[in-house]
Scaffold this motif. Structure first.
Motif, PDB file in Angstrom:
ATOM      1  N   VAL A 167       6.995  -3.137  -6.415  1.00  0.00           N
ATOM      2  CA  VAL A 167       6.639  -2.191  -5.078  1.00  0.00           C
ATOM      3  C   VAL A 167       7.643  -1.408  -4.714  1.00  0.00           C
ATOM      4  O   VAL A 167       9.125  -2.715  -4.910  1.00  0.00           O
ATOM      5  N   GLU A 168       7.880  -0.016  -4.473  1.00  0.00           N
ATOM      6  CA  GLU A 168       9.152   0.094  -3.734  1.00  0.00           C
ATOM      7  C   GLU A 168       8.963  -0.962  -2.445  1.00  0.00           C
ATOM      8  O   GLU A 168       7.823  -0.747  -1.470  1.00  0.00           O
ATOM      9  N   PRO A 169      10.015  -1.137  -1.987  1.00  0.00           N
ATOM     10  CA  PRO A 169      10.375  -1.927  -0.543  1.00  0.00           C
ATOM     11  C   PRO A 169       9.545  -0.752   0.392  1.00  0.00           C
ATOM     12  O   PRO A 169       9.492   0.807   0.269  1.00  0.00           O
ATOM     13  N   GLY A 170       9.159  -1.518   1.976  1.00  0.00           N
ATOM     14  CA  GLY A 170       8.475  -0.542   2.549  1.00  0.00           C
ATOM     15  C   GLY A 170       6.987  -1.303   2.728  1.00  0.00           C
ATOM     16  O   GLY A 170       6.812  -1.587   2.799  1.00  0.00           O
ATOM     17  N   GLU A 171       6.580   0.224   4.258  1.00  0.00           N
ATOM     18  CA  GLU A 171       5.314  -0.006   4.209  1.00  0.00           C
ATOM     19  C   GLU A 171       4.098   0.006   3.380  1.00  0.00           C
ATOM     20  O   GLU A 171       3.690   1.267   2.470  1.00  0.00           O
ATOM     21  N   ARG A 172       3.533  -1.002   2.524  1.00  0.00           N
ATOM     22  CA  ARG A 172       3.070  -0.870   1.964  1.00  0.00           C
ATOM     23  C   ARG A 172       1.383  -0.760   2.392  1.00  0.00           C
ATOM     24  O   ARG A 172       1.188  -1.749   3.082  1.00  0.00           O
ATOM     25  N   ARG A 173      -0.102  -0.052   1.639  1.00  0.00           N
ATOM     26  CA  ARG A 173      -1.368  -0.159   2.026  1.00  0.00           C
ATOM     27  C   ARG A 173      -2.148  -0.962   0.827  1.00  0.00           C
ATOM     28  O   ARG A 173      -2.175  -0.063  -0.172  1.00  0.00           O
TER      29      ARG A 173
END
Length: 361
Positions: free
Chosen positions: A162-168
């Motif tokens: 997945v891309e970095p950052g906030e993932r739900r």
């Protein structure tokens, strides 16, 4: 469909794809089409693949990526996956590259261990720019979503890129309340998330979510994961500021060395002059070096040392100029391609020293 044996024959040449410096793709085995007959997906995949090969040879990575992607849509073969991953790395599509090079490592047949090692290096390069998730769901048959996009059904094997950052993250199971979690992921991070449904009764959202750190080593899934979101193009990186600073420091060091050697040469020349040794020039009156007497031997030694040191000083001055020009050139133009680079190293030799400079273009 293309015959499996044809693709395997082409796959045997993968060493060319991974090792050649100028041609970074492989040639696909020839396919035979019946004139006037409808073309199947395998033949069309082969045509798209060859277009990608030609575009990659010309370093037209956008065109190569589009052609390889069309070939992959028609025929999911490990050779196409490897070339597609190469183009995606060139374009900064690191998550897509990680998925396709994982497919290659999982499915490739008839390739050398060196090819696999280089493929793992490509995977490491992609993983450094993205994040990795390992999801553990307590109940089988649950639909798992990341950022609202389904990525599979539990149990999920292996890792998701997945891309970095906030993932739900969410797990849905018929008759149960969904279980959700949110995680913040840095580039290169690897995280395991456990989503647990209560046995025999619905659970509230966020009620039974456990997070634990996952090992950084890759666990290859048996089937390609579905992608939760599109990866942005990032392009090639700019010149390395550390390399520019190193080049500047080396240039300054070379200039300082040349100046010091020149000062020593001047002192040695003065020590062998008439001013320091009266009558020194008379030692050479006959046009050669008679070296008669201790004074003449001292004069000769000083003058020979001065000549040698002047030559060394001139060489180091020239090396400093070349090094400085190379550093400026790299700072201005060195970031236009990710596979360019400049290597600078000091070298020592008798009776002096210098700098070794090499570059890739």
């Amino acid at each position: 469909m293309l015959a499996t044996s044809g693709w395997r024959a082409a796959g045997a040449a993968l060493g060319v794809f991974f090792c050649a410096a100028t041609v970074e793709t492989v040639a696909l085995a020839q396919t035979q089409d019946t004139p006037g007959a409808p073309r199947d997906d395998g033949a069309r995949a082969a045509d798209s693949y060859r277009k990608g090969v030609e575009a990659a040879k010309a370093r037209r990575w956008l065109d190569a990526h589009a052609a390889y992607l069309e070939a992959w849509r028609l025929e999911q073969h490990f050779q196409i996956a490897a070339n597609l991953a190469r183009a995606e790395l060139k374009l900064g599509k690191h998550r897509d590259a990680a998925e396709h090079i994982s497919f290659f490592l999982r499915e490739a047949e008839g390739v050398s261990e060196l090819d696999r090692t280089l493929a793992r290096q490509m995977l490491d390069e992609a993983r450094a720019k993205i994040a990795t998730l390992t999801l553990v769901v307590s109940r089988p048959g649950a639909t798992v979503l990341i950022d609202g996009v389904p990525v599979g059904t539990s149990p999920l094997e292996g890792e998701l890129y997945v891309e970095p950052g906030e993932r739900r993250i969410e797990a849905r199971l018929q008759g149960e309340s969904p279980v959700q979690s949110s995680v913040a992921l840095a580039p290169g991070a690897s995280q395991q998330v456990a989503l647990r449904f209560a046995a025999g009764a619905p659970v509230e959202r966020d009620a039974a979510v456990e997070r634990t750190a996952a090992p950084a080593a890759a666990v290859q899934p048996r089937t390609p994961p579905r992608r939760p979101s599109a990866a942005p193009d990032r392009g090639a990186a700019g010149p390395s500021m550390a390399l520019v600073a190193t080049g500047g420091a080396a240039t300054g060091l070379a200039l300082g060395t040349a100046i010091v050697v020149r000062v020593i040469a001047d002192r040695s020349e003065r020590a062998g002059s008439n001013a320091a040794v009266p009558g020194a020039d008379s030692c050479y009156a006959s046009g050669h070096t008679p070296l008669q007497g201790a004074p003449c031997r001292v004069v000769d030694r000083h003058r020979v040392d001065a000549a040698r040191l002047y030559n060394v000083s001139t060489g180091v001055f020239a090396a400093a100029g070349v090094l400085g020009a190379a550093t400026v050139g790299y700072a201005l133009y060195g970031g236009s391609r990710a596979d360019r680079g400049v290597t600078i190293a000091p070298v020592a030799f008798a009776p002096g020293a210098g700098v070794s400079l090499s570059a890739r273009w």
